[in-house]
Scaffold this motif. Structure first.
Motif, PDB file in Angstrom:
ATOM      1  N   GLU A 284     -21.626 -26.908 -22.903  1.00 29.50           N
ATOM      2  CA  GLU A 284     -20.872 -26.732 -24.136  1.00 29.50           C
ATOM      3  C   GLU A 284     -20.818 -25.273 -24.584  1.00 29.50           C
ATOM      4  OE1 GLU A 284     -23.467 -28.767 -23.782  1.00 29.50           O
ATOM      5  OE2 GLU A 284     -22.376 -30.666 -23.523  1.00 29.50           O
ATOM      6  N   GLN A 285     -21.781 -24.466 -24.137  1.00 33.77           N
ATOM      7  CA  GLN A 285     -21.828 -23.074 -24.573  1.00 33.77           C
ATOM      8  C   GLN A 285     -20.824 -22.180 -23.847  1.00 33.77           C
ATOM      9  OE1 GLN A 285     -25.808 -21.501 -24.445  1.00 33.77           O
ATOM     10  NE2 GLN A 285     -26.553 -22.837 -26.077  1.00 33.77           N
ATOM     11  N   PHE A 286     -20.335 -22.607 -22.690  1.00 36.44           N
ATOM     12  CA  PHE A 286     -19.442 -21.708 -21.950  1.00 36.44           C
ATOM     13  C   PHE A 286     -18.207 -22.394 -21.368  1.00 36.44           C
ATOM     14  CE2 PHE A 286     -22.607 -23.204 -18.880  1.00 36.44           C
ATOM     15  CZ  PHE A 286     -21.839 -23.555 -17.775  1.00 36.44           C
TER      16      PHE A 286
ATOM     17  N   ASP B  74     -16.134 -38.676 -21.139  1.00 35.59           N
ATOM     18  CA  ASP B  74     -15.033 -38.239 -21.996  1.00 35.59           C
ATOM     19  C   ASP B  74     -15.083 -36.737 -22.233  1.00 35.59           C
ATOM     20  OD1 ASP B  74     -14.150 -40.838 -22.143  1.00 35.59           O
ATOM     21  OD2 ASP B  74     -15.150 -41.269 -24.042  1.00 35.59           O
ATOM     22  N   ALA B  75     -16.293 -36.211 -22.436  1.00 37.78           N
ATOM     23  CA  ALA B  75     -16.433 -34.766 -22.662  1.00 37.78           C
ATOM     24  C   ALA B  75     -15.987 -33.990 -21.427  1.00 37.78           C
ATOM     25  CB  ALA B  75     -17.877 -34.430 -23.012  1.00 37.78           C
ATOM     26  N   TRP B  76     -16.388 -34.463 -20.246  1.00 38.30           N
ATOM     27  CA  TRP B  76     -16.011 -33.759 -19.022  1.00 38.30           C
ATOM     28  C   TRP B  76     -14.508 -33.854 -18.760  1.00 38.30           C
ATOM     29  CZ3 TRP B  76     -17.874 -29.992 -16.450  1.00 38.30           C
ATOM     30  CH2 TRP B  76     -19.246 -29.763 -16.391  1.00 38.30           C
ATOM     31  N   THR B  77     -13.904 -34.991 -19.048  1.00 37.41           N
ATOM     32  CA  THR B  77     -12.454 -35.125 -18.858  1.00 37.41           C
ATOM     33  C   THR B  77     -11.711 -34.117 -19.728  1.00 37.41           C
ATOM     34  OG1 THR B  77     -12.643 -37.474 -18.306  1.00 37.41           O
ATOM     35  CG2 THR B  77     -10.492 -36.698 -19.055  1.00 37.41           C
TER      36      THR B  77
ATOM     37  N   ILE C  50     -12.951 -31.256 -20.867  1.00 35.92           N
ATOM     38  CA  ILE C  50     -13.227 -29.922 -20.331  1.00 35.92           C
ATOM     39  C   ILE C  50     -12.335 -29.625 -19.129  1.00 35.92           C
ATOM     40  CG2 ILE C  50     -14.949 -28.557 -19.064  1.00 35.92           C
ATOM     41  CD1 ILE C  50     -17.081 -29.854 -20.893  1.00 35.92           C
ATOM     42  N   LEU C  51     -12.256 -30.560 -18.193  1.00 34.35           N
ATOM     43  CA  LEU C  51     -11.485 -30.339 -16.966  1.00 34.35           C
ATOM     44  C   LEU C  51      -9.999 -30.175 -17.266  1.00 34.35           C
ATOM     45  CD1 LEU C  51     -13.296 -32.940 -14.696  1.00 34.35           C
ATOM     46  CD2 LEU C  51     -13.476 -30.455 -14.519  1.00 34.35           C
ATOM     47  N   ASN C  52      -9.483 -30.976 -18.175  1.00 36.39           N
ATOM     48  CA  ASN C  52      -8.064 -30.842 -18.525  1.00 36.39           C
ATOM     49  C   ASN C  52      -7.778 -29.513 -19.219  1.00 36.39           C
ATOM     50  OD1 ASN C  52      -6.589 -33.235 -17.634  1.00 36.39           O
ATOM     51  ND2 ASN C  52      -7.949 -34.375 -18.966  1.00 36.39           N
TER      52      ASN C  52
ATOM     53  N   MET D 143     -12.050 -33.345  -9.360  1.00 31.02           N
ATOM     54  CA  MET D 143     -13.166 -33.694 -10.233  1.00 31.02           C
ATOM     55  C   MET D 143     -12.741 -34.638 -11.362  1.00 31.02           C
ATOM     56  SD  MET D 143     -15.599 -32.387  -8.664  1.00 31.02           S
ATOM     57  CE  MET D 143     -16.872 -32.928  -9.792  1.00 31.02           C
ATOM     58  N   ILE D 144     -11.515 -34.488 -11.840  1.00 36.53           N
ATOM     59  CA  ILE D 144     -11.011 -35.436 -12.847  1.00 36.53           C
ATOM     60  C   ILE D 144     -11.010 -36.843 -12.277  1.00 36.53           C
ATOM     61  CG2 ILE D 144      -8.923 -36.169 -14.078  1.00 36.53           C
ATOM     62  CD1 ILE D 144      -8.308 -33.202 -14.549  1.00 36.53           C
ATOM     63  N   ASP D 145     -10.556 -36.977 -11.017  1.00 41.07           N
ATOM     64  CA  ASP D 145     -10.540 -38.292 -10.379  1.00 41.07           C
ATOM     65  C   ASP D 145     -11.953 -38.798 -10.112  1.00 41.07           C
ATOM     66  OD1 ASP D 145      -7.709 -38.366 -10.320  1.00 41.07           O
ATOM     67  OD2 ASP D 145      -7.694 -37.109  -8.538  1.00 41.07           O
TER      68      ASP D 145
END
Length: 836
Positions: free
Chosen positions: A293-295, A324-327, A329-331, A352-354
């Motif tokens: 979350e910091q970068f 959900d957080a990673w999705t 971030i990736l988008n 990675m999204i998949d």
């Protein structure tokens, strides 16, 4: 008045006002701005000879003037300073002649529209700059009217750096583009010779907030990149913070943002600097132990994307991810600079999204409800597992650097094969043994229940595209892409394919019939008529509806508009056959390209819908004869079962049709409710088993797994043009009190048939100058009013803004490559903590 006009006036004054019979005028032009040919052209109408005065032609000129042409007037032009008395060999001539002195400083001030009192000290201080006529001409193009001394200095730097305007961002970028080493930077050397590097650094330091006493181009580049890095860093690194301390971090970050939007060659230079400086900053060491979350919002350095991908890979391997957080971030990363510029990064992020989706969808298997039929659960949730795995594997297999994700691919494949497909196989076997087909619509009733009512009640022309082996999850992805269009809407529903799920039976099931049978040589008959081949299918279609026709889809796509109109004239029902997935999968040589073929099929079907829409098609159905089961790893012996014995009419790795069929424990007879094929026995391999025999092993169909049986029925309807959603600033008091401002943007409509997404770019402007970062955002929210607000964060350049001054938040709509103005919202500035 310019110099030439002054010179003409002096000649006329000497000859006419003073009534002299002749004159000799000396002009010492130390700056050498003219040539004799220039003067001859300018003074062509004047009765005067023009000669170049050099350090070596005194005697020649004296002879011509005083002996040969002693009645003629002369202008003697010297491109050097007036010599001392003792060195002036024409002093006697000067005494009876005249000297022309052009006040070029005053003339230049007039031409630049600046104060003579301001310009003269600068000419004295930077004399080398003003010796060149070319530089002064360029200065005229960039200096603003009534410029201050600082603005004139900016303009001089613009001339020396080649910047098109006297703007410190432009000046600095053009300076840095020439390299970070002073001894090889030609622009820096020009500034040193013709301006002042000390003064340049004073101006740059003031603009970018530099506080270092050891200023170099390398330091400047590091300084602005650190500010860009720090803008979205949710932490502070004390060593870098101290070294690159600044009071104008937003101005520095905006400088990098603007540079990234310049022409290709300039962006490439900046990218080189970014890659070099991320090594100097040791970005990997700096971030590797920090929370994501910091970068995650920092876009400056390429290594951050790799770091995030590695971090996510580890989390997925150990199943500790916040999906959900990673999705999110990736988008976000996909919209940042490096993903747009670097194919490798973009591919990795998409893969990675998949991977996140597939890992998240594992829960559907854990939540499997044994009280609900398999096929029903598959069409509501389970199909997403196959879709995510297909997308993941397709992306993974096309990566250049697969080694980064090999462990993850192995783990996900192991789960897909040994947990998911095993469970599907068990439930499929139970379904067959219990003969519970469920209440989903049947493929065999497609014509009667879907097409016939439309043909009887409406006058609409109906197109039916049958794409071989497009399984349900592939169809669902096609629907999501079709619904990105602004002039149509697609919906999807399932059909349960006739069993065994192979091409001849599936194709026959989709055309009009009451009874399906099969001949001893494997031809499926509809009411006694053969269904193989285009001609036979056209005959059956026209028996049911005289205004029906069938073509290969590839043929239609090749037609001109005139040919299409001619071939479709008077036709109400048009069947179009398409074969991409089955063509690849049914060959052992190409079956490993099955997932790539699925993507190609989606793209071709999308193009077909576009083409049909241009032909004014208002109703298009897309379906398939059967789906497919595909397993990427080598097929092991434990799923290979003995071939069926008996009088076999047709068969493949997954089924057999015939008479007096003998099977072992690895196969099962198809229950009567699962097939409408009459007069024969039908057998399929249980679960994911394959019969021993010829043909491919990884790509199969014919069985009863939902991947093979559930096919999509896509209903695409051309609609009137949908409108982009409206958005507005949701702030009752639009007041700016600090350099960082959070602006809530409300999406006024939910995404629907009538309203589509709107992508905007937004930034704050003051007197047409951008004073904040620019944000691109897509508003595509679905939900109630309170669920449709997005917070956008802007960082204003650290300037002095008088209290009560207004600025505008300007938005433009971005659609493909087209940008159109959308909305301006006025804000009032009340910064009581201003820097200056």
């Amino acid at each position: 008045m310019n110099v030439i006009e002054l010179l003409k006036e002096r000649i006329e004054d000497e000859l006419y006002k003073k009534n002299k019979p002749r004159t000799v005028i000396f002009w010492y032009d130390e700056q050498g701005e003219y040539t004799v040919s220039d003067l001859e052209e300018a003074l062509a109408e004047q009765p005067i000879h023009i000669r170049q005065l050099t350090l070596n032609n005194f005697f020649t000129l004296k002879l011509e003037i005083e002996l040969k042409k002693k009645k003629d007037s002369f202008l003697l032009y010297a491109d050097f300073a007036k010599p001392a008395i003792e060195e002036n060999f024409l002093l006697d001539m000067e005494l009876y002649g005249a000297e022309f002195k052009a006040d070029t400083n005053a003339l230049l001030a007039e031409q630049l529209q600046v104060s003579d009192a301001i310009l003269r000290p600068l000419i004295k201080e930077y004399g080398e700059f003003f010796k060149s006529a070319e530089r002064k001409n360029k200065l005229k193009k960039v200096v603003p009217p009534n410029a201050t001394d600082r603005e004139i200095e900016y303009a001089m730097l613009a001339v020396l750096t080649g910047a098109p305007i006297a703007n410190m961002e432009e000046i600095t970028r053009h300076l840095l583009l020439r390299g970070l080493q002073e001894e090889t930077n030609e622009v820096y050397k020009a500034i040193s010779k013709r301006f002042s590097t000390n003064r340049m650094w004073e101006l740059i330091s003031e603009y970018f907030g530099l506080h270092s006493s050891d200023l170099t181009l390398q330091y400047l580049m590091e300084h602005v990149l650190y500010a860009h890095f720090k803008r979205h860093a949710h932490f502070e690194e004390q060593s870098l913070q101290k070294k690159y301390e600044t009071t104008r971090g937003n101005a520095c970050a905006l400088f990098i943002d603007d540079w990234l939007h310049r022409k290709e060659s300039e962006v490439e230079v900046l990218e080189t600097y970014m890659k070099e400086i991320e090594q100097r900053f040791s970005i990997i060491d700096l971030l590797h132990e920090r929370p994501v979350e910091q970068f995650a919002d920092i876009s400056t350095f390429l290594s951050i994307d790799y770091l995030l991908i590695n971090r996510l890979t580890e989390e997925l391997l150990h199943q500790t991810s916040n999906f959900d957080a990673w999705t999110e971030i990736l988008n976000k990363r996909l919209k940042m600079h490096w993903a747009k510029r670097n194919e490798r990064i973009r591919s990795l992020l998409n893969v990675m999204i998949d991977a996140v989706d597939l890992t998240k969808y594992k829960m559907f298997l854990k939540q499997y409800d044994t009280r609900e039929p398999l096929y029903v659960q598959y069409t509501s949730e389970l199909y997403l597992i196959d879709q995510a795995y297909r997308r993941f594997m397709m992306g993974f297999l096309q990566l250049e650097n697969k080694e980064m994700l090999e462990k993850l691919a192995e783990q996900l494949t192991n789960w897909y094969e040994n947990k998911y497909l095993l469970k599907i196989a068990q439930e499929t076997n139970y379904l067959l043994e219990a003969a519970e087909v469920g209440k989903l619509p049947k493929q065999a009733k497609f014509y009667k229940e879907v097409l016939q009512p439309i043909l009887e009640k409406e006058s609409t022309r109906v197109f039916v595209i049958i794409s071989d082996a497009v399984r349900y999850e592939v169809g669902a992805e096609l629907v999501s892409r079709l619904n990105l269009r602004s002039n149509g809407f697609a919906s999807i529903s399932p059909l349960v394919a006739n069993m065994p799920t192979y091409t001849q039976l599936g194709m026959a099931s989709l055309i009009p019939h009451k009874q399906l049978t099969i001949t001893e040589n494997g031809i499926v008959l509809a009411d006694g008529q053969p269904t193989n081949g285009l001609a036979n299918r056209i005959k059956i279609l026209q028996n049911a509806h005289p205004e029906a026709i069938a073509y290969r889809l590839t043929d239609l796509l090749d037609w001109s508009r005139a040919t299409a109109d001619e071939n479709l004239k008077g036709k109400r029902l048009v069947y179009l056959y398409h074969d991409v997935i089955d063509a690849a999968g049914d060959s052992a040589k190409s079956e490993r390209d099955t997932y790539i073929a699925a993507e190609r099929a989606i793209k071709e079907l999308s193009i077909a819908v576009d083409r049909l829409s241009k032909l004014q098609a208002k109703r298009i159905f897309i379906t398939a004869d059967h789906g497919f089961l595909y397993q990427y790893p080598k097929i092991e012996n434990d799923v290979k079962v003995a071939s069926v014995k008996g009088e076999i009419i047709d068969s493949n790795r997954r089924f057999a049709v015939g008479h007096h069929l003998l099977i072992d424990d690895g196969a099962i007879n198809v229950p009567d409710d699962f097939s409408t094929l009459e007069g024969v026995e039908t057998v399929i391999a249980k679960g994911v088993n394959r019969f021993i025999g010829g043909g491919g092993l990884q790509f199969v169909h014919g069985g009863a797994t939902p991947q093979e049986v559930i096919v999509p029925l896509i209903d695409y309807r051309r609609t009137s043009q949908s409108l982009p959603v409206e958005i507005s600033v949701a702030m009752p008091k639009r007041v700016i009190t600090g350099y960082r401002i959070q602006v809530p943007i409300y999406q006024e409509q939910s995404i629907s048939l009538e309203f589509k997404a709107r992508t905007i770019r937004a930034a704050f402007y003051l007197n047409d100058e951008r004073i904040s970062n620019e944000i691109e955002w897509t508003f595509d929210m679905v939900g109630e009013n309170h669920e449709r607000t997005e917070q956008l964060i802007f960082n204003l350049v650290e300037n002095y803004y008088p209290t009560g001054q207004t600025c505008e938040l300007r938005m433009v709509t971005v659609e493909d490559e087209k940008v159109t103005p959308y909305r301006e919202t006025e804000f009032t500035i009340h910064m009581y903590n201003a820097l200056y």
